[in-house]
Design an enzyme around this catalytic site. Structure first.
Site, PDB file in Angstrom:
ATOM      1  N   CYS A  30       5.887   7.212   0.246  1.00 27.98           N
ATOM      2  CA  CYS A  30       6.656   5.990   0.539  1.00 27.98           C
ATOM      3  C   CYS A  30       6.610   5.054  -0.663  1.00 27.98           C
ATOM      4  CB  CYS A  30       6.049   5.337   1.775  1.00 27.98           C
ATOM      5  SG  CYS A  30       6.538   3.645   2.086  1.00 27.98           S
ATOM      6  N   CYS A  33       5.402   1.534   0.021  1.00 25.82           N
ATOM      7  CA  CYS A  33       3.950   1.563   0.261  1.00 25.82           C
ATOM      8  C   CYS A  33       3.190   1.555  -1.061  1.00 25.82           C
ATOM      9  CB  CYS A  33       3.564   2.814   1.057  1.00 25.82           C
ATOM     10  SG  CYS A  33       4.326   2.945   2.686  1.00 25.82           S
TER      11      CYS A  33
END
Length: 108
Positions: A30, A33
């Site tokens: 991600c 993230c």
């Protein structure tokens, strides 16, 4: 920050942490993230005497993801005295939340 992989480990941490616990749900694939992680590390350093931080890799902790209905990444859950008090989802929302916390710390 501690890496959590099971619901039992998370429950133990939630109930054994005095004060505030920040739990970051992320995936190594991600991009938001990855961009958020350094911000969380800075917040953990600034709040090291007042809060605890943990991370959960959603691809390795399906039980925890299901238990807390994690749908979007990154997600940040905040616990105080064993209870979830905040849920923030998405890079922008979490970054704003961290800025507010840092501002409060600067005032104290």
């Amino acid at each position: 920050e501690q890496e959590i992989t099971t619901a039992a480990d998370l429950q133990e941490l939630i109930h054994s942490t005095p004060g505030t616990l920040y739990v970051d749900f992320y995936s190594p694939t991600c991009s938001p993230c990855k961009r958020l992680h350094p911000r969380l590390q800075m917040a953990a350093k600034r709040l090291q005497n007042q809060a605890a931080f943990a991370r959960i890799n959603v691809s390795q902790a399906f039980e925890v993801v299901s238990l807390y209905s994690i749908g979007g990444l990154p997600s940040l859950l905040v616990f105080e005295e064993g209870e979830m008090v905040f849920r923030k989802v998405g890079l922008q929302e979490i970054a704003r939340f961290l800025q507010e916390i840092e501002r409060e710390q600067d005032v104290l």
